[in-house]
Motif scaffolding. Structure first.
Motif, short mmCIF file in Angstrom:
data_model
loop_
_atom_site.label_atom_id
_atom_site.label_comp_id
_atom_site.label_asym_id
_atom_site.label_seq_id
_atom_site.Cartn_x
_atom_site.Cartn_y
_atom_site.Cartn_z
N SER A 48 11.61 -0.15 3.17
CA SER A 48 9.64 -0.36 3.46
C SER A 48 9.52 0.81 3.74
O SER A 48 10.38 1.95 4.01
N GLU A 50 5.55 3.03 5.57
CA GLU A 50 4.86 2.91 7.03
C GLU A 50 3.69 3.96 6.39
O GLU A 50 4.22 5.46 7.11
N LYS A 81 5.73 -6.76 1.00
CA LYS A 81 5.55 -8.15 2.05
C LYS A 81 5.09 -7.77 2.79
O LYS A 81 5.99 -6.41 4.01
N GLN A 83 3.46 -6.43 6.01
CA GLN A 83 3.38 -7.16 7.57
C GLN A 83 1.94 -7.06 8.54
O GLN A 83 0.87 -7.06 7.70
N THR A 84 2.03 -8.60 8.82
CA THR A 84 0.69 -9.03 9.65
C THR A 84 -0.43 -8.21 9.99
O THR A 84 -1.33 -8.79 9.96
N ASP A 85 0.10 -7.51 10.95
CA ASP A 85 -0.98 -6.57 11.18
C ASP A 85 -0.54 -4.77 10.07
O ASP A 85 -1.00 -3.68 10.78
N SER A 86 -0.56 -5.29 9.13
CA SER A 86 -0.92 -3.62 8.05
C SER A 86 -2.51 -4.46 7.91
O SER A 86 -3.39 -4.88 8.02
N GLY A 111 0.73 -11.46 5.00
CA GLY A 111 2.30 -11.38 5.42
C GLY A 111 2.55 -12.22 3.88
O GLY A 111 3.79 -12.36 4.06
N GLN A 141 7.03 -3.98 3.22
CA GLN A 141 8.52 -4.14 3.28
C GLN A 141 9.05 -4.40 1.75
O GLN A 141 7.63 -4.79 1.35
#
Length: 289
Positions: A48, A50, A81, A83-86, A111, A141
């Motif tokens: 992943s 970040e 993939k 994250q939905t809050d990216s 997502g 990810q």
């Protein structure tokens, strides 16, 4: 195994059209590096990334240690993939100085998995120009997979998943090499209206092996193991609940996807024959009834 993340900061000019000018700062800002590009080398087959408070851009080179240093294998793909809050950036593919949009900031919020061949270019992550970056974090990810290697047909996001029944050899291989294998029946099939796949609820009387704990023990009800398997919409499932199957498949981004799933009695016949001839690829401690 996991290897350290290698980060090499460099200063490369970006096209003025890529980075909008920032207005007067409000909150946390990073205007002094708004045009920097940093190179990141990821050497693991999955992991992943970040990026806190994104500014400027990142070039993410996905190269596992098993790949030759001369370049990416033509059959090697990366699947991303978010994250939905990216938030805070757009994802592109960069090749020979040309950018092709892979996922916008808005699309990341869904997502959904997006795949591409490594021969198409490196992953280029461009920060979205804004005044306040204090709550912007880009998180996703990734997994690398050989589109023609073992288990590639189980990877739904590459469009290589086949609805054709597995051959006998593929079944015997799948029970040994898949991320999970178990004996059970189907309780029901759900197809969300906004989804491109079906979700299959299953109960397993025997779980031979699994990865990532996708099946949970439901022994209190005397039903064994339970879980859900995803399958592409084009692979229609209409089995009767009393039928027993061998379920095998792949775990991708924490979700189980259905691979070879023959009737259990058919698999048991194959396995017995393989044991007698010494051609079984692995030993399974299973019922022989």
């Amino acid at each position: 195994f996991l290897l350290p993340l290698l980060l090499y900061p460099i200063s490369l000019p970006l096209s003025p059209s890529l980075i909008p000018p920032l207005s007067s700062p409000s909150g946390l800002t990073h205007e002094s590096h708004s045009r920097d590009v940093e190179q990141v080398y990821l050497r693991c087959s999955q992991g992943s990334l970040e990026w806190l408070y994104p500014t400027g851009a990142l070039i993410v080179n996905l190269r596992p240690n098993t790949e030759p240093t001369s370049g990416a294998s033509p059959g090697l793909h990366a699947c991303i993939k978010p994250q939905t809050d990216s938030r805070g950036s757009h994802l592109y593919l960069e090749r020979a100085g040309q950018l092709r949009l892979l996922m916008s900031e808005t699309e990341q919020a869904r997502g959904r998995v997006q795949c591409f061949s490594l021969t198409e270019g490196a992953l280029f992550i461009e920060a979205v120009g804004q005044q306040d970056i204090s709550r912007r974090i880009t998180v996703f990810q990734y997994e690398l997979v050989a589109s023609h290697g073992p288990g590639a047909h189980l990877y739904p996001h590459l469009n290589t998943a086949s609805c054709t029944p597995c051959t006998d050899d593929q079944i015997l291989m799948a029970v040994c090499t898949s991320d999970f294998a178990g004996r059970g029946s189907i309780r029901g099939v759900d197809t969300p209206s906004s989804s491109d796949h079906s979700s299959v609820a299953v109960t397993l009387s025997r779980l031979f092996h699994q990865k990532s704990g996708v099946f949970s023990w439901d022994g209190a009800r005397g039903k064994g193991w339970s879980g859900r398997l995803n399958t592409p919409l084009r692979c229609r499932l209409q089995p009767r609940e009393e039928e027993e199957f061998l379920f095998t498949g792949a775990v991708r981004f924490g979700e189980a996807w259905l691979g070879c799933s023959p009737h259990y009695r058919h698999f048991l016949k194959l396995y017995r024959t393989a044991l007698e001839t010494g051609s079984n690829l692995c030993h399974m401690d299973m019922d022989t009834d």
